[in-house]
Design a protein around this motif. Sequence first.
Motif, PDB file in Angstrom:
ATOM      1  N   THR A  87       0.820  -1.207   0.000  1.00  0.00           N
ATOM      2  CA  THR A  87       0.000   0.000   0.000  1.00  0.00           C
ATOM      3  C   THR A  87       0.853   1.255   0.000  1.00  0.00           C
ATOM      4  N   SER A  88       1.932   1.243   0.785  1.00  0.00           N
ATOM      5  CA  SER A  88       2.780   2.427   0.921  1.00  0.00           C
ATOM      6  C   SER A  88       3.546   2.746  -0.358  1.00  0.00           C
ATOM      7  N   ALA A  89       3.685   1.772  -1.231  1.00  0.00           N
ATOM      8  CA  ALA A  89       4.364   1.997  -2.510  1.00  0.00           C
ATOM      9  C   ALA A  89       3.407   2.498  -3.589  1.00  0.00           C
ATOM     10  N   HIS A  90       2.116   2.518  -3.291  1.00  0.00           N
ATOM     11  CA  HIS A  90       1.106   2.898  -4.273  1.00  0.00           C
ATOM     12  C   HIS A  90       0.924   4.407  -4.287  1.00  0.00           C
ATOM     13  N   HIS A  91       0.405   4.918  -5.395  1.00  0.00           N
ATOM     14  CA  HIS A  91       0.293   6.371  -5.567  1.00  0.00           C
ATOM     15  C   HIS A  91      -0.702   6.999  -4.589  1.00  0.00           C
TER      16      HIS A  91
ATOM     17  N   ALA B  83       5.825  11.975   3.956  1.00  0.00           N
ATOM     18  CA  ALA B  83       6.230  11.147   2.822  1.00  0.00           C
ATOM     19  C   ALA B  83       7.388  10.218   3.173  1.00  0.00           C
ATOM     20  N   ALA B  84       8.349  10.702   3.952  1.00  0.00           N
ATOM     21  CA  ALA B  84       9.503   9.874   4.313  1.00  0.00           C
ATOM     22  C   ALA B  84       9.071   8.685   5.169  1.00  0.00           C
ATOM     23  N   GLU B  85       8.118   8.901   6.058  1.00  0.00           N
ATOM     24  CA  GLU B  85       7.649   7.801   6.900  1.00  0.00           C
ATOM     25  C   GLU B  85       6.863   6.775   6.087  1.00  0.00           C
ATOM     26  N   VAL B  86       6.112   7.241   5.107  1.00  0.00           N
ATOM     27  CA  VAL B  86       5.377   6.320   4.232  1.00  0.00           C
ATOM     28  C   VAL B  86       6.360   5.503   3.408  1.00  0.00           C
ATOM     29  N   ARG B  87       7.422   6.146   2.907  1.00  0.00           N
ATOM     30  CA  ARG B  87       8.440   5.400   2.159  1.00  0.00           C
ATOM     31  C   ARG B  87       9.108   4.358   3.047  1.00  0.00           C
ATOM     32  N   ARG B  88       9.353   4.700   4.303  1.00  0.00           N
ATOM     33  CA  ARG B  88       9.975   3.747   5.218  1.00  0.00           C
ATOM     34  C   ARG B  88       9.101   2.504   5.385  1.00  0.00           C
ATOM     35  N   ASN B  89       7.795   2.669   5.284  1.00  0.00           N
ATOM     36  CA  ASN B  89       6.896   1.522   5.391  1.00  0.00           C
ATOM     37  C   ASN B  89       7.195   0.433   4.361  1.00  0.00           C
ATOM     38  N   THR B  90       7.810   0.806   3.256  1.00  0.00           N
ATOM     39  CA  THR B  90       8.111  -0.172   2.210  1.00  0.00           C
ATOM     40  C   THR B  90       9.403  -0.930   2.497  1.00  0.00           C
ATOM     41  N   GLU B  91      10.135  -0.535   3.543  1.00  0.00           N
ATOM     42  CA  GLU B  91      11.454  -1.107   3.818  1.00  0.00           C
ATOM     43  C   GLU B  91      11.565  -1.653   5.241  1.00  0.00           C
ATOM     44  N   LEU B  92      10.453  -1.932   5.883  1.00  0.00           N
ATOM     45  CA  LEU B  92      10.472  -2.242   7.314  1.00  0.00           C
ATOM     46  C   LEU B  92      11.200  -3.526   7.657  1.00  0.00           C
TER      47      LEU B  92
ATOM     48  N   SER C  21      -7.121   2.680  12.829  1.00  0.00           N
ATOM     49  CA  SER C  21      -8.352   3.082  12.152  1.00  0.00           C
ATOM     50  C   SER C  21      -8.301   2.864  10.642  1.00  0.00           C
ATOM     51  N   VAL C  22      -7.148   2.460  10.115  1.00  0.00           N
ATOM     52  CA  VAL C  22      -6.965   2.320   8.668  1.00  0.00           C
ATOM     53  C   VAL C  22      -7.662   1.076   8.135  1.00  0.00           C
ATOM     54  N   ASP C  23      -8.275   1.229   6.959  1.00  0.00           N
ATOM     55  CA  ASP C  23      -8.815   0.095   6.200  1.00  0.00           C
ATOM     56  C   ASP C  23      -7.732  -0.268   5.195  1.00  0.00           C
ATOM     57  N   LEU C  24      -6.928  -1.260   5.508  1.00  0.00           N
ATOM     58  CA  LEU C  24      -5.724  -1.567   4.735  1.00  0.00           C
ATOM     59  C   LEU C  24      -6.037  -2.575   3.635  1.00  0.00           C
ATOM     60  N   PRO C  25      -5.813  -2.215   2.379  1.00  0.00           N
ATOM     61  CA  PRO C  25      -6.058  -3.162   1.295  1.00  0.00           C
ATOM     62  C   PRO C  25      -5.305  -4.472   1.533  1.00  0.00           C
TER      63      PRO C  25
END
Length: 256
Positions: A44-48, A61-70, A131-135
């Motif tokens: 999800t974090s890699a999606h637009h 944005a930096a924290e969202v990018r980090r989500n792709t590398e956890l 609270s997120v609805d995560l795909p």
Amino acid sequence: MLILLPPSEGKTAAVKGRPLDLASLAFPGLTDARSEVLAALAKTSAHHDAHAVLGVGNSLAAEVRRNTELRHVPAAPAHSIYSGVLYDALGYRSMTPTQKRKADSAVVVVSALWGAVGFTDAVPAYRLSMSVDLPGTGRLASFWRQRLRSVLDERAGDSLIVDCRSSTYATVWSGVPERTVAVNVFQQRKGVRTAVSHFAKQTRGELARHLLTRRGKPPATPEQLLRAASERWTCDLVPATSRKAAQLNVVLAHSA
């Protein structure tokens, strides 16, 4: 005694250390579920539209990018990753070694990504709310509600549960009402009580610290918790019912 804390929204990323090892975390029965959420979050974090899905602004944005590398970034103990008002007030770093051992034993953080983690579990900083609805997984509160019951029931055992979670995180698991106390914080002015937000976080952190650093045995009943909290604050206790936990109301004097 089991102290339940919410995670902080903001987190302090580790600058060095080994990467995440899911198998090393407390509650190993959650490993498969954690892996599932971790994969869904990375995708999800890699999606637009990641920011919209995660409910965060462009400044993160930096924290969202980090989500792709956890799985690859440094991890550190949860007590150093989670930060903010509540954790500053808890003040783990300034505790004595004995007090830290008490915290390590008593504190569990309920998390949208990990389900639940111990205070010494090494995790990376991430950005995800319950609270997120995560795909791929759906609403995280519902996802974890199905998976936390057995592991936290076992962890709680016959202990007193001091619930310092915010409402979003409190919905995913409830302990036995007669052994659970939810902590509420109010300010009182001219006889009128009003709920507070910022001071609620601070006071819950201070209460957790007080329980972990005071001398004597930890409270084992709601009444003992009331006595311990009353050593520092004006408090009252609403007894539990068959379906609802007891409520410890901490009342702060209004600063005019």
